[in-house]
Design a protein around this motif. Structure first.
Motif, PDB file in Angstrom:
ATOM      1  N   LYS A  10       0.734  -1.250  -0.030  1.00  0.00           N
ATOM      2  CA  LYS A  10      -0.141   0.097   0.072  1.00  0.00           C
ATOM      3  C   LYS A  10       0.933   1.200   0.002  1.00  0.00           C
ATOM      4  O   LYS A  10       1.892   1.309   0.469  1.00  0.00           O
ATOM      5  CB  LYS A  10      -0.879   0.139   1.209  1.00  0.00           C
ATOM      6  CG  LYS A  10      -1.749  -1.142   1.145  1.00  0.00           C
ATOM      7  CD  LYS A  10      -2.997  -0.874   2.096  1.00  0.00           C
ATOM      8  CE  LYS A  10      -4.046  -2.033   2.373  1.00  0.00           C
ATOM      9  NZ  LYS A  10      -4.923  -2.163   3.259  1.00  0.00           N
ATOM     10  N   ALA A  11       0.402   2.170  -0.714  1.00  0.00           N
ATOM     11  CA  ALA A  11       0.965   3.588  -0.656  1.00  0.00           C
ATOM     12  C   ALA A  11       0.415   3.984   0.760  1.00  0.00           C
ATOM     13  O   ALA A  11      -0.139   3.753   1.495  1.00  0.00           O
ATOM     14  CB  ALA A  11       0.352   4.587  -1.833  1.00  0.00           C
ATOM     15  N   PRO A  12       1.317   5.306   1.123  1.00  0.00           N
ATOM     16  CA  PRO A  12       1.006   5.971   2.251  1.00  0.00           C
ATOM     17  C   PRO A  12      -0.351   6.328   2.591  1.00  0.00           C
ATOM     18  O   PRO A  12      -0.924   6.575   3.506  1.00  0.00           O
ATOM     19  CB  PRO A  12       1.933   7.281   2.336  1.00  0.00           C
ATOM     20  CG  PRO A  12       3.255   6.868   1.406  1.00  0.00           C
ATOM     21  CD  PRO A  12       2.527   5.838   0.552  1.00  0.00           C
ATOM     22  N   SER A  13      -1.094   6.652   1.403  1.00  0.00           N
ATOM     23  CA  SER A  13      -2.498   7.077   1.644  1.00  0.00           C
ATOM     24  C   SER A  13      -3.352   5.922   1.996  1.00  0.00           C
ATOM     25  O   SER A  13      -4.501   5.990   2.160  1.00  0.00           O
ATOM     26  CB  SER A  13      -3.081   7.274   0.146  1.00  0.00           C
ATOM     27  OG  SER A  13      -2.815   6.539  -0.855  1.00  0.00           O
ATOM     28  N   GLY A  14      -2.926   4.575   1.914  1.00  0.00           N
ATOM     29  CA  GLY A  14      -3.591   3.356   2.225  1.00  0.00           C
ATOM     30  C   GLY A  14      -4.227   2.488   0.993  1.00  0.00           C
ATOM     31  O   GLY A  14      -4.695   1.462   1.094  1.00  0.00           O
ATOM     32  N   GLN A  15      -3.962   3.291  -0.040  1.00  0.00           N
ATOM     33  CA  GLN A  15      -4.276   2.796  -1.344  1.00  0.00           C
ATOM     34  C   GLN A  15      -3.467   1.773  -1.849  1.00  0.00           C
ATOM     35  O   GLN A  15      -2.097   1.920  -1.618  1.00  0.00           O
ATOM     36  CB  GLN A  15      -4.611   3.668  -2.486  1.00  0.00           C
ATOM     37  CG  GLN A  15      -5.025   3.139  -3.874  1.00  0.00           C
ATOM     38  CD  GLN A  15      -5.566   4.127  -4.857  1.00  0.00           C
ATOM     39  OE1 GLN A  15      -5.167   5.428  -4.482  1.00  0.00           O
ATOM     40  NE2 GLN A  15      -6.217   3.943  -5.799  1.00  0.00           N
ATOM     41  N   CYS A  16      -4.066   0.430  -2.160  1.00  0.00           N
ATOM     42  CA  CYS A  16      -3.076  -0.705  -2.860  1.00  0.00           C
ATOM     43  C   CYS A  16      -2.661  -0.359  -4.147  1.00  0.00           C
ATOM     44  O   CYS A  16      -2.941   0.395  -5.038  1.00  0.00           O
ATOM     45  CB  CYS A  16      -4.033  -1.951  -2.998  1.00  0.00           C
ATOM     46  SG  CYS A  16      -4.402  -2.889  -1.350  1.00  0.00           S
ATOM     47  N   TYR A  17      -1.151  -0.537  -4.207  1.00  0.00           N
ATOM     48  CA  TYR A  17      -0.727  -0.485  -5.596  1.00  0.00           C
ATOM     49  C   TYR A  17      -1.499  -1.461  -6.846  1.00  0.00           C
ATOM     50  O   TYR A  17      -1.685  -2.473  -6.588  1.00  0.00           O
ATOM     51  CB  TYR A  17       0.870  -0.886  -5.378  1.00  0.00           C
ATOM     52  CG  TYR A  17       1.514  -0.573  -6.833  1.00  0.00           C
ATOM     53  CD1 TYR A  17       2.009   0.713  -7.203  1.00  0.00           C
ATOM     54  CD2 TYR A  17       1.621  -1.658  -7.603  1.00  0.00           C
ATOM     55  CE1 TYR A  17       2.757   0.662  -8.031  1.00  0.00           C
ATOM     56  CE2 TYR A  17       2.336  -1.596  -8.943  1.00  0.00           C
ATOM     57  CZ  TYR A  17       2.992  -0.224  -8.895  1.00  0.00           C
ATOM     58  OH  TYR A  17       3.661  -0.045 -10.350  1.00  0.00           O
ATOM     59  N   GLU A  18      -1.568  -0.580  -7.719  1.00  0.00           N
ATOM     60  CA  GLU A  18      -2.559  -1.238  -8.840  1.00  0.00           C
ATOM     61  C   GLU A  18      -1.796  -0.819 -10.411  1.00  0.00           C
ATOM     62  O   GLU A  18      -1.357   0.120 -10.248  1.00  0.00           O
ATOM     63  CB  GLU A  18      -3.900  -0.785  -8.857  1.00  0.00           C
ATOM     64  CG  GLU A  18      -4.778  -1.350  -7.996  1.00  0.00           C
ATOM     65  CD  GLU A  18      -6.175  -0.726  -8.008  1.00  0.00           C
ATOM     66  OE1 GLU A  18      -6.307   0.493  -8.546  1.00  0.00           O
ATOM     67  OE2 GLU A  18      -7.119  -1.378  -7.646  1.00  0.00           O
ATOM     68  N   SER A  19      -1.832  -1.572 -11.139  1.00  0.00           N
ATOM     69  CA  SER A  19      -1.378  -1.321 -12.739  1.00  0.00           C
ATOM     70  C   SER A  19      -2.479  -1.900 -13.403  1.00  0.00           C
ATOM     71  O   SER A  19      -3.088  -2.942 -13.300  1.00  0.00           O
ATOM     72  CB  SER A  19      -0.111  -1.713 -12.679  1.00  0.00           C
ATOM     73  OG  SER A  19       0.447  -1.158 -14.096  1.00  0.00           O
ATOM     74  N   ALA A  20      -2.469  -1.463 -14.744  1.00  0.00           N
ATOM     75  CA  ALA A  20      -3.638  -1.831 -15.488  1.00  0.00           C
ATOM     76  C   ALA A  20      -2.848  -1.692 -17.092  1.00  0.00           C
ATOM     77  O   ALA A  20      -2.129  -0.894 -17.423  1.00  0.00           O
ATOM     78  CB  ALA A  20      -4.602  -1.069 -15.635  1.00  0.00           C
ATOM     79  N   ALA A  58       8.711  -2.457 -14.990  1.00  0.00           N
ATOM     80  CA  ALA A  58       8.514  -3.274 -13.799  1.00  0.00           C
ATOM     81  C   ALA A  58       7.008  -2.786 -13.230  1.00  0.00           C
ATOM     82  O   ALA A  58       6.507  -3.659 -12.408  1.00  0.00           O
ATOM     83  CB  ALA A  58       9.596  -2.679 -12.780  1.00  0.00           C
ATOM     84  N   HIS A  59       6.583  -1.737 -13.527  1.00  0.00           N
ATOM     85  CA  HIS A  59       5.125  -1.414 -13.007  1.00  0.00           C
ATOM     86  C   HIS A  59       4.205  -2.527 -13.285  1.00  0.00           C
ATOM     87  O   HIS A  59       3.279  -2.540 -12.619  1.00  0.00           O
ATOM     88  CB  HIS A  59       4.751  -0.008 -13.536  1.00  0.00           C
ATOM     89  CG  HIS A  59       4.183  -0.169 -14.993  1.00  0.00           C
ATOM     90  ND1 HIS A  59       5.043  -0.038 -15.951  1.00  0.00           N
ATOM     91  CD2 HIS A  59       2.887  -0.183 -15.409  1.00  0.00           C
ATOM     92  CE1 HIS A  59       4.244   0.069 -17.025  1.00  0.00           C
ATOM     93  NE2 HIS A  59       2.946   0.087 -16.739  1.00  0.00           N
ATOM     94  N   LEU A  60       4.176  -3.147 -14.205  1.00  0.00           N
ATOM     95  CA  LEU A  60       3.489  -4.442 -14.611  1.00  0.00           C
ATOM     96  C   LEU A  60       3.740  -5.770 -14.073  1.00  0.00           C
ATOM     97  O   LEU A  60       2.928  -6.564 -13.864  1.00  0.00           O
ATOM     98  CB  LEU A  60       3.263  -4.484 -16.215  1.00  0.00           C
ATOM     99  CG  LEU A  60       2.737  -3.540 -17.070  1.00  0.00           C
ATOM    100  CD1 LEU A  60       2.712  -4.150 -18.340  1.00  0.00           C
ATOM    101  CD2 LEU A  60       1.477  -3.438 -16.740  1.00  0.00           C
ATOM    102  N   SER A  61       4.879  -6.128 -13.281  1.00  0.00           N
ATOM    103  CA  SER A  61       5.578  -7.136 -12.569  1.00  0.00           C
ATOM    104  C   SER A  61       5.072  -6.784 -11.087  1.00  0.00           C
ATOM    105  O   SER A  61       5.807  -6.443 -10.368  1.00  0.00           O
ATOM    106  CB  SER A  61       6.770  -7.340 -12.548  1.00  0.00           C
ATOM    107  OG  SER A  61       7.148  -7.653 -14.156  1.00  0.00           O
ATOM    108  N   ILE A  62       3.741  -6.844 -10.655  1.00  0.00           N
ATOM    109  CA  ILE A  62       3.406  -6.716  -9.359  1.00  0.00           C
ATOM    110  C   ILE A  62       3.584  -7.844  -8.506  1.00  0.00           C
ATOM    111  O   ILE A  62       3.634  -8.779  -8.779  1.00  0.00           O
ATOM    112  CB  ILE A  62       1.587  -6.569  -9.559  1.00  0.00           C
ATOM    113  CG1 ILE A  62       1.024  -5.346 -10.522  1.00  0.00           C
ATOM    114  CG2 ILE A  62       1.091  -6.593  -7.998  1.00  0.00           C
ATOM    115  CD1 ILE A  62       1.387  -4.037 -10.120  1.00  0.00           C
ATOM    116  N   LYS A  63       4.084  -7.306  -7.448  1.00  0.00           N
ATOM    117  CA  LYS A  63       4.425  -8.442  -6.237  1.00  0.00           C
ATOM    118  C   LYS A  63       3.181  -8.310  -5.285  1.00  0.00           C
ATOM    119  O   LYS A  63       2.405  -7.642  -5.343  1.00  0.00           O
ATOM    120  CB  LYS A  63       5.706  -7.773  -5.582  1.00  0.00           C
ATOM    121  CG  LYS A  63       6.975  -7.626  -6.131  1.00  0.00           C
ATOM    122  CD  LYS A  63       7.966  -7.111  -5.347  1.00  0.00           C
ATOM    123  CE  LYS A  63       9.297  -7.097  -5.843  1.00  0.00           C
ATOM    124  NZ  LYS A  63      10.408  -6.819  -5.154  1.00  0.00           N
TER     125      LYS A  63
END
Length: 100
Positions: A10-20, A58-63
Motif C-alpha cells: 500500500k501507498a502511504p494513502s492506504g491505497q493498494c498498488y495497482e497497474s492496468a 516493472a510497473h506491470l510485474s506486481i509483487k
C-alpha cells in the motif's frame, strides 16, 4: 477492456498498488509466478504470487498479487501515488559521498 492487477502493498494513502494494461496488449509470455528455481517464491520477490511480464516496465510485474480483474473502461495505474519520500540535503550529500 483492461486487465487490472492489484498488489497487497500500500501507498502511504492506504491505497493498494495497482497497474492496468489493455486486454489486447497483455504479452503472450506474461505469467503469474509462485516459485523461483523450484522453491516457493521468497517474500521479497512477491510471495505468494507475482506477475512477471518480460520485456516491460516493472510497473506491470506486481509483487504480492492479490487480485486480477478485467474491467471495462479506462483505468489508469496509480503508481504515481506510490512515491518514495524526498531526501533532505544532508541525506543527498551522504548518498553522493558514500562509497559502494
Amino acid at each position: 477492456m483492461h486487465v487490472l492487477l492489484t498488489g497487497a502493498d500500500k501507498a502511504p494513502s492506504g491505497q493498494c498498488y495497482e497497474s492496468a494494461v489493455r486486454l489486447g496488449d497483455v504479452p503472450r509470455d506474461a505469467l503469474i509466478a509462485w516459485k523461483l528455481n523450484g522453491e516457493p517464491l521468497p517474500a521479497d520477490h512477491g510471495y505468494p504470487l507475482r506477475v512477471v511480464v518480460p520485456g516491460n516496465n516493472a510497473h506491470l510485474s506486481i509483487k504480492w498479487l492479490k487480485r486480477v480483474a478485467v474491467v471495462d473502461g479506462d483505468r489508469l495505474a496509480v503508481a504515481d501515488k506510490f512515491r518514495v519520500p524526498a531526501l533532505t540535503e544532508a541525506q543527498q550529500r551522504n548518498v553522493s559521498t558514500s562509497k559502494a
